[in-house]
Design an enzyme around this catalytic site. Structure first.
Site, mmCIF file in Angstrom:
data_model
loop_
_atom_site.group_PDB
_atom_site.id
_atom_site.type_symbol
_atom_site.label_atom_id
_atom_site.label_comp_id
_atom_site.label_asym_id
_atom_site.label_seq_id
_atom_site.Cartn_x
_atom_site.Cartn_y
_atom_site.Cartn_z
ATOM 1 N N ASP A 125 -8.670 10.014 5.984
ATOM 2 C CA ASP A 125 -8.544 8.731 5.293
ATOM 3 C C ASP A 125 -9.805 8.465 4.483
ATOM 4 O O ASP A 125 -9.766 7.893 3.409
ATOM 5 C CB ASP A 125 -8.348 7.590 6.290
ATOM 6 C CG ASP A 125 -6.999 7.677 6.972
ATOM 7 O OD1 ASP A 125 -6.231 8.603 6.635
ATOM 8 O OD2 ASP A 125 -6.718 6.829 7.836
ATOM 9 N N TYR A 126 -10.922 8.907 5.056
ATOM 10 C CA TYR A 126 -12.196 8.661 4.385
ATOM 11 C C TYR A 126 -12.254 9.383 3.035
ATOM 12 O O TYR A 126 -12.573 8.801 2.011
ATOM 13 C CB TYR A 126 -13.358 9.097 5.275
ATOM 14 C CG TYR A 126 -14.679 8.951 4.566
ATOM 15 C CD1 TYR A 126 -15.269 7.695 4.430
ATOM 16 C CD2 TYR A 126 -15.316 10.052 3.995
ATOM 17 C CE1 TYR A 126 -16.457 7.537 3.754
ATOM 18 C CE2 TYR A 126 -16.512 9.906 3.317
ATOM 19 C CZ TYR A 126 -17.085 8.648 3.207
ATOM 20 O OH TYR A 126 -18.263 8.490 2.533
ATOM 21 N N GLU A 127 -11.875 10.645 3.066
ATOM 22 C CA GLU A 127 -11.887 11.414 1.815
ATOM 23 C C GLU A 127 -10.938 10.804 0.799
ATOM 24 O O GLU A 127 -11.219 10.757 -0.390
ATOM 25 C CB GLU A 127 -11.465 12.862 2.081
ATOM 26 C CG GLU A 127 -12.539 13.697 2.741
ATOM 27 C CD GLU A 127 -11.974 15.036 3.189
ATOM 28 O OE1 GLU A 127 -12.178 16.042 2.489
ATOM 29 O OE2 GLU A 127 -11.284 15.065 4.230
ATOM 30 N N PHE A 128 -9.790 10.362 1.319
ATOM 31 C CA PHE A 128 -8.796 9.756 0.442
ATOM 32 C C PHE A 128 -9.376 8.508 -0.227
ATOM 33 O O PHE A 128 -9.307 8.355 -1.447
ATOM 34 C CB PHE A 128 -7.543 9.403 1.255
ATOM 35 C CG PHE A 128 -6.420 8.880 0.400
ATOM 36 C CD1 PHE A 128 -5.505 9.742 -0.165
ATOM 37 C CD2 PHE A 128 -6.295 7.523 0.151
ATOM 38 C CE1 PHE A 128 -4.475 9.262 -0.968
ATOM 39 C CE2 PHE A 128 -5.274 7.037 -0.656
ATOM 40 C CZ PHE A 128 -4.366 7.913 -1.214
ATOM 41 N N ASP A 129 -9.941 7.624 0.583
ATOM 42 C CA ASP A 129 -10.520 6.384 0.052
ATOM 43 C C ASP A 129 -11.592 6.682 -0.986
ATOM 44 O O ASP A 129 -11.710 6.017 -2.002
ATOM 45 C CB ASP A 129 -11.175 5.581 1.181
ATOM 46 C CG ASP A 129 -10.131 4.875 2.011
ATOM 47 O OD1 ASP A 129 -8.965 4.876 1.592
ATOM 48 O OD2 ASP A 129 -10.494 4.352 3.079
ATOM 49 N N SER A 156 27.595 -4.795 -3.062
ATOM 50 C CA SER A 156 27.346 -4.707 -1.626
ATOM 51 C C SER A 156 28.525 -3.985 -0.990
ATOM 52 O O SER A 156 29.571 -3.816 -1.602
ATOM 53 C CB SER A 156 27.191 -6.102 -1.051
ATOM 54 O OG SER A 156 28.343 -6.842 -1.352
ATOM 55 N N GLU A 167 25.230 7.192 7.643
ATOM 56 C CA GLU A 167 23.803 6.893 7.501
ATOM 57 C C GLU A 167 23.462 5.645 8.285
ATOM 58 O O GLU A 167 24.341 4.835 8.576
ATOM 59 C CB GLU A 167 23.464 6.639 6.018
ATOM 60 C CG GLU A 167 23.697 7.834 5.125
ATOM 61 C CD GLU A 167 23.714 7.443 3.651
ATOM 62 O OE1 GLU A 167 23.093 6.430 3.284
ATOM 63 O OE2 GLU A 167 24.373 8.160 2.881
ATOM 64 N N LYS A 188 21.959 1.939 8.658
ATOM 65 C CA LYS A 188 21.859 0.784 7.770
ATOM 66 C C LYS A 188 20.607 0.013 8.164
ATOM 67 O O LYS A 188 20.567 -0.645 9.194
ATOM 68 C CB LYS A 188 23.100 -0.078 7.966
ATOM 69 C CG LYS A 188 23.240 -1.217 6.988
ATOM 70 C CD LYS A 188 24.618 -1.864 7.175
ATOM 71 C CE LYS A 188 24.851 -2.976 6.176
ATOM 72 N NZ LYS A 188 23.831 -4.007 6.211
ATOM 73 N N ARG A 202 18.281 -6.601 -5.782
ATOM 74 C CA ARG A 202 19.724 -6.636 -6.010
ATOM 75 C C ARG A 202 20.112 -7.901 -6.794
ATOM 76 O O ARG A 202 20.931 -7.836 -7.705
ATOM 77 C CB ARG A 202 20.484 -6.614 -4.684
ATOM 78 C CG ARG A 202 21.999 -6.572 -4.913
ATOM 79 C CD ARG A 202 22.796 -7.155 -3.757
ATOM 80 N NE ARG A 202 22.555 -6.457 -2.531
ATOM 81 C CZ ARG A 202 23.198 -5.351 -2.175
ATOM 82 N NH1 ARG A 202 24.111 -4.847 -2.966
ATOM 83 N NH2 ARG A 202 22.915 -4.765 -1.038
#
Lengths: 171, 509
Positions: A34-38, A83, A113, A115, A136
């Site tokens: 996460d550090y490298e990402f930040d 819907s 699937e 819902k 929607r």
């Protein structure tokens, strides 16, 4: 850093961060901390602040939220967002199956699937880049909430692989 | 929205007096309509995609369309199944009706779609729905039980939450004994009364809720619930602000849960960062009467806290637990408290727990007024002049320092050695480079070499003059000496640019 270098670096960071986002939020298999990402994200934000002309519409920095919007423009759906009819008993499902079989006169394969309890949204990708996200609404037109949707990490801002020029997808 | 986030959000809303969201759908819809995307980003929304409304070249079935979408990097649920007959559909429904409580998300049913896209087209639409799909909605599991009594709990911020005590009943695999009634409005809406038989429901949700009353079973003479008007913890008259759903106990300085809340805030990481104390230890100190406000912490000594004990009585399934402060614990606590005297003034200001004064506001106030005395003396007009300080914050600051008990607390903290003003030498910056050593070499674009070195120190790093294997980074500008570069490379010390360095220190702590 020259303008040209800045643009190259911005593009490079965008690509890298997109890849990491995908690995983290869609595949759940991150390869950097996460550090490298930040760290990379901050670098991108800084460059974008210095060179706003190079900010890409699919920039991962949009994930942390852009400018506030006062209202959400109403947008007409290209394909109406209908819907589904609801049923509460297994008998109703049997009736549905019977109706379908009767209409198409052949055995039918179904996809089942889950819902999810949430709200529906329609996403448009143009040339692989997320360009619009609409609620929607009444099914015919909904609200454009693109900037807010861009903060949802599991929604890619750019598609991978062999994408069509125009793609609409709902979730 | 995942359960966990939904519940976190509702807890937060109750604490600040907003009505909780009824279900994850409302929460997600509300989130997407917020005006500030930065706020939306904080809500951990997720999105599963399930339908492409147009044709794709070479794709013949719905299932393949989603498989293709997955290849494009879009998030598609893994829990889809192709079913060829009713028996398989029933199996899928039954499996997920049972399995849904193990999912991190709420599902309220399943969707059945015709797989073949040409058949879908042939079937078409009615004016409202596609003819090729149907949703099956799970029944929320519901039971009836008796509402025996209502407890009122006072939170860390003083918000009062009514909780229903129910006659224990089995529901969706767990025993339900309690359910939150949220606030007075919800009680009035449901019109629940003591002795009522209530319907308790558990959808996919983990927390059960009361959804209605069986009026046929209402005992005669059942009276509507009267919300308490005094705090169950400290007997202070409760207040309810206009437009807010929650009742509050205004006695912030001597209502026990609120005191504990303030103490916990004070020691928290972004405040005084006394990590040798925690919720449990604070509770112990409070229960022994040693700490009644944050200033009391600085009067603690090793001797007074050594050997303190707390017995957590045995509960069903759990043995009796005994906690006590041994030598090492006591020593660490005192050390942590002592170290907190070095915490810079902006964080101290944040730690005081003035309503609406968060980290950022505290920084702005500290930068503007420089000392606590000037802040205490500031008028409303002066306060609203400060960047980002509005009426609400200004009022809250004035109200806080008007109270003698708060001014007294500030004095005691100051006497104890806690920082009550900005000093130039103080590190204002988060210590992001703590323990890292840098060698600075070459010429930089946006800073002079000395500025760079100063930045390193301000963020807690160390400057060293020559590269060794212990060096963490070489910060290289233009014209860095080739020998230095070679040495850094041979020792495997990362060489970073001015930009990268700036990125390192621009990360918010």
């Amino acid at each position: 850093m020259t303008k040209k270098e800045a643009k190259i670096r911005i593009d490079q960071l965008c690509e890298e961060l997109q890849e990491h986002n995908y690995r983290y939020y869609v595949l759940a298999q991150p390869v950097i901390s996460d550090y490298e990402f930040d760290h990379k994200l901050k670098e991108l934000e800084r460059l974008e602040a210095a060179y706003p002309e190079f900010v890409r519409p699919d920039s991962p920095s949009l994930r942390v939220g852009g400018e506030p919007t006062k209202n959400f423009p109403s947008v007409k759906h290209k394909y109406p967002m209908l819907s589904l009819s609801n049923s509460y008993s297994l008998q109703e499902i049997e009736e549905f199956d019977a109706r379908v079989q009767k209409a198409v006169k052949q055995p039918v394969e179904y996809v089942c699937e889950l819902k999810y309890d949430g709200l529906s949204i329609s996403l448009t990708y143009t040339d692989g880049v997320l360009t619009q996200a609409v609620t929607r609404g009444d099914g015919v037109q909904g609200d454009d909430v693109t900037n807010n949707v861009k903060t949802i990490r599991s929604i890619p801002l750019r598609l991978r692989g062999n994408y069509p020029p125009q793609l609409e997808i709902r979730g | 929205m995942p359960h966990e986030e939904f519940e976190r959000l509702n807890r937060e809303r109750e604490e600040i007096g907003d009505n909780p969201f009824a279900n994850p759908r409302n929460a997600a819809a509300g989130s997407l309509k917020m005006q500030d995307p930065k706020e939306v980003a904080k809500r951990k929304l997720d999105c599963f995609l399930y339908y492409i409304p147009h044709n794709l070249e070479g794709v013949k079935t719905h299932y393949d369309a989603l498989k293709y979408a997955k290849e494009l990097g879009l998030k598609i649920s893994d829990n889809m199944a192709i079913c060829r007959n009713m028996t398989q559909i029933m199996e899928y429904i039954n499996d997920w009706n049972r399995g849904r409580r193990h999912l991190p998300y709420d599902i309220d049913g399943i969707v059945i779609k015709v797989n073949d896209l040409s058949l879908q087209q042939q079937l078409g639409f009615t004016t409202k729905n596609p003819r090729w799909a149907i949703a099956y909605k799970f029944k929320a599991e519901q039971v009836e039980t008796l509402l025996e009594s209502i407890d009122y709990q006072v939170g860390r911020t003083g918000a009062v939450t009514p909780v229903a005590n129910l006659k224990p009943v089995q529901l969706a695999g767990t025993t339900v004994k309690r359910a939150s009634l949220h606030n007075a409005d919800i009680i009035a809406q449901l019109d629940v009364r003591l002795g009522d038989t209530v319907y308790v429901e558990k959808g996919g949700e983990i927390i059960p809720k009361i959804v209605g009353v069986n009026l046929h079973k209402r005992p005669p003479h059942a009276e509507p619930v009267r919300f308490i008007d005094r705090c169950p913890e400290c007997d202070t008259l409760l207040v309810r602000k206009e437009g807010e759903a929650a009742h509050y106990c205004p006695n912030e300085d001597s209502c026990p849960p609120q005191i504990k809340g303030k103490l916990e805030h004070f020691i928290s990481r972004k405040a005084m960062n006394i990590d040798s104390l925690g919720e449990g230890k604070i509770e112990m100190l409070y229960d022994h009467g040693l700490v009644k406000n944050v200033a009391d912490l600085y009067d603690l000594t090793y001797k007074t806290i050594l050997g303190l004990e707390k017995v957590i009585p045995a509960e069903e399934g759990k043995k009796e637990k005994r906690l006590s402060f041994r030598e090492k614990t006591a020593e660490n606590i005192i050390k942590g408290i002592k170290q907190s005297k070095n915490v810079p003034f902006p964080r101290v200001l944040y730690a005081l727990g003035i309503r609406y004064v968060g980290e950022t506001v505290a920084k702005k106030l500290a930068a503007y007024f420089k000392t606590i005395d000037r802040l205490i003396a500031a008028s409303y007009e002066e306060l609203v002049q400060v960047e980002e300080i509005g009426e609400k914050i200004a009022e809250s600051v004035i109200l806080f320092f008007q109270k003698p008990i708060h001014r007294d607390m500030v004095e005691r903290l100051r006497t104890a050695g806690v920082q009550m003003e900005l000093t130039e030498a103080q590190p204002l910056e988060p210590q992001l480079l703590q323990g890292k050593s840098f060698v600075v070499s070459g010429v930089f674009e946006r800073h002079s070499r000395d500025e760079i070195k100063e930045l390193i120190e301000r963020f807690g790093g160390k400057n060293v003059s020559s590269i060794s294997s212990k060096t963490d980074y070489v910060l290289a500008g233009a014209n860095m000496g080739p020998a230095k570069k070679a040495k850094a490379e041979s020792l495997g010390v990362p060489i970073i640019s001015e930009e990268e360095f700036e990125a390192m220190i621009s990360r918010k702590g």
